[in-house]
Write a protein that holds these residues in place. Structure first.
Motif, PDB file in Angstrom:
ATOM      1  N   ASP A 130      45.750  48.632  34.841  1.00  0.00           N
ATOM      2  CA  ASP A 130      45.302  48.639  36.152  1.00  0.00           C
ATOM      3  C   ASP A 130      43.980  48.042  36.247  1.00  0.00           C
ATOM      4  OD1 ASP A 130      47.804  50.048  37.151  1.00  0.00           O
ATOM      5  OD2 ASP A 130      46.947  51.740  35.920  1.00  0.00           O
ATOM      6  N   VAL A 131      43.581  47.774  37.415  1.00  0.00           N
ATOM      7  CA  VAL A 131      42.237  47.152  37.807  1.00  0.00           C
ATOM      8  C   VAL A 131      41.512  46.165  36.971  1.00  0.00           C
ATOM      9  CG1 VAL A 131      40.101  47.915  38.825  1.00  0.00           C
ATOM     10  CG2 VAL A 131      41.797  49.581  38.511  1.00  0.00           C
ATOM     11  N   LEU A 132      42.466  44.838  37.236  1.00  0.00           N
ATOM     12  CA  LEU A 132      41.921  43.641  36.670  1.00  0.00           C
ATOM     13  C   LEU A 132      40.805  43.062  37.047  1.00  0.00           C
ATOM     14  CD1 LEU A 132      43.023  41.832  34.198  1.00  0.00           C
ATOM     15  CD2 LEU A 132      43.556  40.227  35.971  1.00  0.00           C
ATOM     16  N   VAL A 133      39.577  42.844  36.239  1.00  0.00           N
ATOM     17  CA  VAL A 133      38.390  42.530  36.567  1.00  0.00           C
ATOM     18  C   VAL A 133      38.268  41.202  36.069  1.00  0.00           C
ATOM     19  CG1 VAL A 133      35.857  42.558  36.571  1.00  0.00           C
ATOM     20  CG2 VAL A 133      37.223  44.559  37.098  1.00  0.00           C
ATOM     21  N   VAL A 134      38.022  40.050  36.964  1.00  0.00           N
ATOM     22  CA  VAL A 134      37.969  38.558  36.281  1.00  0.00           C
ATOM     23  C   VAL A 134      36.454  38.134  36.398  1.00  0.00           C
ATOM     24  CG1 VAL A 134      39.098  36.529  36.202  1.00  0.00           C
ATOM     25  CG2 VAL A 134      40.255  38.301  36.931  1.00  0.00           C
ATOM     26  N   PRO A 135      36.072  37.913  35.397  1.00  0.00           N
ATOM     27  CA  PRO A 135      34.426  37.264  35.611  1.00  0.00           C
ATOM     28  C   PRO A 135      34.791  35.744  35.618  1.00  0.00           C
ATOM     29  CG  PRO A 135      34.859  37.762  33.373  1.00  0.00           C
ATOM     30  CD  PRO A 135      36.098  38.331  33.938  1.00  0.00           C
ATOM     31  N   ARG A 136      33.995  34.896  36.716  1.00  0.00           N
ATOM     32  CA  ARG A 136      34.153  33.757  36.849  1.00  0.00           C
ATOM     33  C   ARG A 136      32.945  33.230  37.226  1.00  0.00           C
ATOM     34  NH1 ARG A 136      38.716  30.361  36.013  1.00  0.00           N
ATOM     35  NH2 ARG A 136      38.167  29.563  38.195  1.00  0.00           N
ATOM     36  N   THR A 137      32.993  31.826  37.338  1.00  0.00           N
ATOM     37  CA  THR A 137      31.913  30.690  37.822  1.00  0.00           C
ATOM     38  C   THR A 137      32.766  29.921  38.846  1.00  0.00           C
ATOM     39  OG1 THR A 137      31.875  29.400  36.002  1.00  0.00           O
ATOM     40  CG2 THR A 137      30.223  31.294  36.064  1.00  0.00           C
ATOM     41  N   GLY A 138      32.018  29.167  39.817  1.00  0.00           N
ATOM     42  CA  GLY A 138      32.706  28.374  40.505  1.00  0.00           C
ATOM     43  C   GLY A 138      33.440  28.975  41.580  1.00  0.00           C
ATOM     44  N   PRO A 139      34.278  28.111  42.362  1.00  0.00           N
ATOM     45  CA  PRO A 139      34.872  28.744  43.556  1.00  0.00           C
ATOM     46  C   PRO A 139      36.106  29.846  43.102  1.00  0.00           C
ATOM     47  CG  PRO A 139      35.973  26.588  42.821  1.00  0.00           C
ATOM     48  CD  PRO A 139      34.513  26.660  42.086  1.00  0.00           C
ATOM     49  N   VAL A 140      35.975  30.890  44.247  1.00  0.00           N
ATOM     50  CA  VAL A 140      37.075  31.946  43.846  1.00  0.00           C
ATOM     51  C   VAL A 140      38.417  31.297  43.882  1.00  0.00           C
ATOM     52  CG1 VAL A 140      38.159  34.030  44.773  1.00  0.00           C
ATOM     53  CG2 VAL A 140      35.480  33.414  45.268  1.00  0.00           C
ATOM     54  N   VAL A 141      39.130  31.697  42.785  1.00  0.00           N
ATOM     55  CA  VAL A 141      40.459  31.384  42.514  1.00  0.00           C
ATOM     56  C   VAL A 141      41.490  32.448  42.278  1.00  0.00           C
ATOM     57  CG1 VAL A 141      42.198  30.099  40.932  1.00  0.00           C
ATOM     58  CG2 VAL A 141      39.792  29.338  41.285  1.00  0.00           C
ATOM     59  N   LEU A 142      42.549  32.520  43.183  1.00  0.00           N
ATOM     60  CA  LEU A 142      43.275  33.621  43.288  1.00  0.00           C
ATOM     61  C   LEU A 142      44.585  33.738  42.361  1.00  0.00           C
ATOM     62  CD1 LEU A 142      43.010  34.311  47.240  1.00  0.00           C
ATOM     63  CD2 LEU A 142      41.795  35.369  45.508  1.00  0.00           C
ATOM     64  N   SER A 143      45.123  32.543  42.101  1.00  0.00           N
ATOM     65  CA  SER A 143      46.382  32.573  41.259  1.00  0.00           C
ATOM     66  C   SER A 143      46.090  33.000  40.045  1.00  0.00           C
ATOM     67  CB  SER A 143      46.850  31.244  41.383  1.00  0.00           C
ATOM     68  OG  SER A 143      48.066  31.102  40.609  1.00  0.00           O
ATOM     69  N   PRO A 144      46.915  33.775  39.213  1.00  0.00           N
ATOM     70  CA  PRO A 144      46.863  33.942  37.814  1.00  0.00           C
ATOM     71  C   PRO A 144      47.495  32.754  36.963  1.00  0.00           C
ATOM     72  CG  PRO A 144      48.599  35.294  38.626  1.00  0.00           C
ATOM     73  CD  PRO A 144      47.800  34.500  40.005  1.00  0.00           C
ATOM     74  N   GLY A 145      48.150  32.020  37.402  1.00  0.00           N
ATOM     75  CA  GLY A 145      48.807  30.890  36.621  1.00  0.00           C
ATOM     76  C   GLY A 145      49.879  31.622  35.631  1.00  0.00           C
TER      77      GLY A 145
ATOM     78  N   HIS B 288      33.197  35.640  24.186  1.00  0.00           N
ATOM     79  CA  HIS B 288      32.312  34.420  24.825  1.00  0.00           C
ATOM     80  C   HIS B 288      33.225  33.453  25.223  1.00  0.00           C
ATOM     81  CE1 HIS B 288      29.299  31.761  25.868  1.00  0.00           C
ATOM     82  NE2 HIS B 288      29.949  30.747  25.121  1.00  0.00           N
ATOM     83  N   LEU B 289      33.313  33.340  26.592  1.00  0.00           N
ATOM     84  CA  LEU B 289      34.143  32.577  27.206  1.00  0.00           C
ATOM     85  C   LEU B 289      33.483  31.053  27.293  1.00  0.00           C
ATOM     86  CD1 LEU B 289      35.600  34.842  30.108  1.00  0.00           C
ATOM     87  CD2 LEU B 289      36.648  34.280  27.884  1.00  0.00           C
ATOM     88  N   ARG B 290      34.079  30.054  26.595  1.00  0.00           N
ATOM     89  CA  ARG B 290      33.202  28.858  26.599  1.00  0.00           C
ATOM     90  C   ARG B 290      33.237  27.990  27.726  1.00  0.00           C
ATOM     91  NH1 ARG B 290      34.984  26.703  20.432  1.00  0.00           N
ATOM     92  NH2 ARG B 290      34.322  28.733  19.377  1.00  0.00           N
ATOM     93  N   GLU B 291      34.485  27.961  28.384  1.00  0.00           N
ATOM     94  CA  GLU B 291      34.497  27.211  29.490  1.00  0.00           C
ATOM     95  C   GLU B 291      33.565  27.600  31.035  1.00  0.00           C
ATOM     96  OE1 GLU B 291      39.081  25.844  29.840  1.00  0.00           O
ATOM     97  OE2 GLU B 291      38.837  27.818  30.404  1.00  0.00           O
ATOM     98  N   SER B 292      33.320  29.094  30.859  1.00  0.00           N
ATOM     99  CA  SER B 292      32.340  29.341  32.052  1.00  0.00           C
ATOM    100  C   SER B 292      31.109  29.739  31.444  1.00  0.00           C
ATOM    101  CB  SER B 292      33.284  30.464  32.580  1.00  0.00           C
ATOM    102  OG  SER B 292      33.143  31.698  31.784  1.00  0.00           O
TER     103      SER B 292
ATOM    104  N   HIS C  88      31.048  35.346  40.118  1.00  0.00           N
ATOM    105  CA  HIS C  88      31.625  36.376  40.966  1.00  0.00           C
ATOM    106  C   HIS C  88      32.603  37.028  39.865  1.00  0.00           C
ATOM    107  CE1 HIS C  88      34.595  33.144  41.263  1.00  0.00           C
ATOM    108  NE2 HIS C  88      35.388  33.947  41.264  1.00  0.00           N
ATOM    109  N   LEU C  89      33.108  38.169  40.591  1.00  0.00           N
ATOM    110  CA  LEU C  89      34.047  38.951  39.793  1.00  0.00           C
ATOM    111  C   LEU C  89      35.354  39.206  40.847  1.00  0.00           C
ATOM    112  CD1 LEU C  89      31.837  41.757  38.500  1.00  0.00           C
ATOM    113  CD2 LEU C  89      32.453  39.970  37.233  1.00  0.00           C
ATOM    114  N   LEU C  90      36.499  38.786  40.216  1.00  0.00           N
ATOM    115  CA  LEU C  90      37.490  38.898  41.112  1.00  0.00           C
ATOM    116  C   LEU C  90      38.151  40.195  40.635  1.00  0.00           C
ATOM    117  CD1 LEU C  90      39.696  37.755  43.017  1.00  0.00           C
ATOM    118  CD2 LEU C  90      40.963  36.535  41.099  1.00  0.00           C
TER     119      LEU C  90
END
Length: 783
Positions: free
Chosen positions: A108-123, A151-155, A179-181
């Motif tokens: 429950d309640v997935l938090v996704v830390p991201r940089t760049g544009p907001v992306v909504l698809s989980p792929g 540590h998330l290397r890509e972001s 941002h946090l999705l």
């Protein structure tokens, strides 16, 4: 454990201290001040995250409601916990997970830390491109009790997670704007089937009545009802940020709401928390959970994490685990064996999970909101088909107050649920997973070991209704014929066997309630399993309504007509034949005596390990047709004690300890099953095991460590094994409190008082030890 139908703390606690039974905690702390930290360093939460272990590495506290950790997948069977060690991308970090189950839910309640544009698809795992998934490497993960970091290397984002009982605390280190999705549509999904499309092999998480609300610039609340394994489960959350968001954008079915919207309702909901100044200082997020309402989630935040001191919360979680692990301390063995032991003790406190608010409100099994009596707690995630065998008996020894609380909780559930005694309850929902009603075994076990506070005058009539009046699930023919016919009821053979054990357990509860006639009838009926023993073949086997044996019969098969349905539940006739845990002597009699029984056990372990093509993956960890990866086999190696050959138990148990457990992600022979697989290791490594938990008899095996010290209800229990080694697996002699002990077993009452148990080990068996009839485990009086 796999569900047949889907694959064929205390009240007022404001922190971690409230989740621990004070008396046991004080005893554990008294054992040693340094040893708990040493045990913490040995725990490897990654054990069981690979293979078929289904374990999560999430940050949690003992028996906590929150398990905050990474989700790498939410669909396939080997990702029931939301994480599998073979995966290379992760979706984000959700707040509750199952540990080692065979069906997925929660996340429950997935938090996704991201940089760049907001992306909504989980792929998907196969096609992560263009989604919010991020690649990760195990070399960048740090996992310890109560803490997870990656540590998330890509972001370039650094992630740290810790938890209290009801709150998950995140700390994110951004290198720039971010941002946090919040994905409220994320959760466990249905398993793949043939009609699924190749790149997205399962349907979406079934969510209804979802909502998100921006209550303040730093506060988002929400709720949802989930229709997965626990169909109709309700969960509520409150998410507070360490500083206000610059903007919060809401989405429904991935379509943006107008700018300035502060709330949204529907099913597929997401929110993006925009943090242009994310790099200025670490971004902290705390999320409280409640099964009752948003107010309960907010109260959890205020009570358990009122500030933003991440180090303090992490330290409190670590201290809770140090106390927990300090209840059992060992020395000797190899470094890997000590690592496995510490991790097994850790896994044995992963469930059941707290499921009540800080004010004592909880979502009951009838979906009503109720308030607990003072001093009580409500729990969830009872994998009872598994855990009645070893986990609850282990707790009765090293944490008796909590195990008694679990028994009282199960009794309340029995009275509140429209389905009677719990089978597999998950967050206020009866999942009906697996067979029989083994909550009665947990209650009977606890009662016989001194648990207090069960209202037997109210409880027994509810159990009596199950025992003598209900007619569903094969109960009517079970009572009328003495077995369940395989041509009328699914999994009939296994149900007959397991109902017989529950009759034995209910007889103990009836006795405690003063219902002696009922107890006598149930003890006699607990012999029903014998009606499925075929003397000609020497196996328990399915039987038809007309009394004939079902044909064709293959002891390796799961049934006589698996195109129609199975006769056995996650086992076959080889394994099921030895399932009468409460009546080993009855099986010996039916087989023709000690020698024939011993030969049949030998044949089990020597049989061809080939299984039919339709066997479930749960039947794993094979030694012959013994399957250590699944629970019906767990007591079998100890049965040699009843035929007067405990030396064969000693050799077999030591072999299983060293071959079925490894200090590696794929180091478990099967699903962890909410602590049962680990509890078997803990108890067997100590040299004791409860073949029949209700009787309170501990059968001796072969201790793995030179010395163990336990905090038990009466004080300290010291177990020593002089002469122990990889070759010295046999018990030459036992001493209890300095005196020679000739029996191959000991009672719970004796162990619980504390004392000094010594196994004198040897490289050669001593056939005389435990051979005389009077030294063997006692025969239960079944009437």
């Amino acid at each position: 454990m796999m569900k047949p139908t889907r694959r064929d703390m205390l009240k007022g606690s404001a922190g971690l201290a409230g989740t621990l039974a004070t008396g046991i905690a004080q005893q554990a702390a008294a054992l040693s001040q340094a040893a708990p930290d040493a045990a913490l360093a040995l725990v490897d939460p990654m054990i069981g995250t690979g293979g078929h272990g289904h374990v999560t590495p999430a940050a949690t506290v003992p028996f906590g409601m929150v398990q905050l950790g990474p989700d790498t997948d939410n669909a396939r069977w080997d990702a029931c916990s939301g994480y599998h060690h073979d995966d290379t991308t992760l979706l984000g970090f959700s707040h509750n997970h199952l540990s080692g189950t065979g069906v997925g839910d929660l996340m429950d309640v997935l938090v996704v830390p991201r940089t760049g544009p907001v992306v909504l698809s989980p792929g998907t795992r196969a096609k992560p491109q263009g989604s919010y998934r991020q690649r990760f490497d195990h070399a960048d993960e740090t996992v310890e009790p109560g803490y997870y970091a990656v540590h998330l290397r890509e972001s370039g984002i650094g992630v740290e997670l810790t938890a209290t009982a009801r709150v998950g605390l995140h700390r994110y280190h951004f290198a720039g704007a971010g941002h946090l999705l919040i994905d409220l549509a994320h959760g466990a999904r249905d398993e793949p089937d043939e009609a699924s499309i190749a790149d997205d092999p399962s349907g979406p998480t079934k969510v209804t009545e979802a909502s998100l609300h921006l209550a303040a610039p730093d506060l988002i609340t929400g709720s949802r009802r989930v229709h997965q394994w626990a169909d109709g489960r309700q969960i509520h959350f409150a998410l507070r940020l360490s500083r206000p968001a610059a903007q919060v954008r809401f989405f429904s079915n991935d379509a943006p709401l107008p700018e300035g919207a502060t709330q949204v309702a529907g099913a597929n909901l997401k929110a993006a928390v925009m943090l242009p100044d994310a790099a200025a200082a670490p971004v902290l997020v705390k999320v409280g959970l409640s099964g009752v309402d948003v107010a309960g989630a907010l109260a959890a935040l205020d009570a358990e994490v009122p500030g933003w001191d991440f180090a303090a919360v992490r330290g409190a979680a670590r201290a809770a685990w140090a106390t927990r692990l300090g209840a059992v301390q060992v020395s000797g063995g190899t470094p890997d064996q000590r690592r496995i032991m510490a991790t097994a003790l850790y896994h044995a406190a992963a469930a059941p999970n707290l499921f009540c608010d800080v004010d004592g409100r909880y979502r009951a099994m009838d979906s009503a909101v109720r308030t607990l009596p003072a001093g009580e707690a409500n729990y969830s995630t009872y994998s009872l088909w598994d855990t009645y065998r070893a986990l609850h008996p282990l707790l009765s020894l090293v944490d008796a107050p909590r195990n008694a609380a679990f028994a009282r909780n199960l009794a309340r559930m029995t009275l509140e649920s429209p389905f009677g005694p719990p089978v597999w309850p998950l967050q206020g929902i009866e999942t009906h997973c697996m067979i029989a009603w083994h909550s009665v075994a947990v209650m009977a076990d606890a009662l016989n070991k001194g648990a207090s506070g069960l209202d037997l005058a109210t409880l027994w009539p509810a159990l009596r209704h199950l025992a003598f009046e209900r007619e569903d699930s094969g109960l009517e023919p079970y009572r009328r014929l003495g077995y369940i016919p395989a041509d009328t009821v699914r999994e009939a053979a296994s149900k007959t066997l397991e109902y017989a054990y529950d009759d034995w357990a209910m007889a103990a509860i009836a006795t405690a309630a003063g219902a002696h006639e009922d107890a006598t009838a149930l003890r006699a009926r607990s012999r029903n399993w014998r009606n499925l023993f075929d003397k000609d073949t020497g196996f328990v086997r399915p039987r038809l309504a007309n009394g004939a044996w079902a044909t064709p019969f293959d002891p390796r098969a799961l049934g006589h007509d698996t195109n129609h349905w199975r006769d056995f539940t996650e086992c076959n006739a080889w394994q099921a034949t030895f399932m009468a845990q409460h009546d080993p002597q009855g099986l010996i009699d039916l087989m023709g005596g000690d020698a024939a029984f011993e030969a049949k056990l030998d044949a089990l372990f020597a049989a061809d390990s080939t299984l039919p093509a339709d066997a479930p993956p749960d039947v794993s960890g094979l030694v012959g047709q013994y399957a250590h990866g699944n629970e019906p086999s767990h007591h079998v190696a100890y049965l040699y004690a009843w035929s007067g050959s405990p030396w064969k138990t000693q050799a077999r148990v030591r072999s299983l300890l060293t071959s079925m457990y490894r200090a590696a992600p794929d180091g478990l022979a099967g699903n962890e099953d909410c602590g049962q697989m680990s509890a078997w290791f803990v108890l067997s490594a100590l040299g004791i095991y409860p073949v029949d938990p209700v009787s309170g008899v501990w059968v001796f095996g072969s201790p793995l460590f030179n010395r163990a010290e336990l905090a038990v209800p009466g004080g300290r229990l010291v177990i020593e094994a002089p002469g122990n080694s990889a070759a010295a697996v046999y018990v030459r002699q036992v001493r209890w409190n300095g005196k020679v002990w000739n029996r191959s077993w000991i009672s719970h009452a004796e162990l619980a008082r504390g004392g000094h148990l010594v196994f004198e080990m040897d490289t050669r068996p001593n056939p005389a030890f435990g051979h005389a009839p009077e030294t063997r485990p006692p025969r239960n009086a079944l009437g």
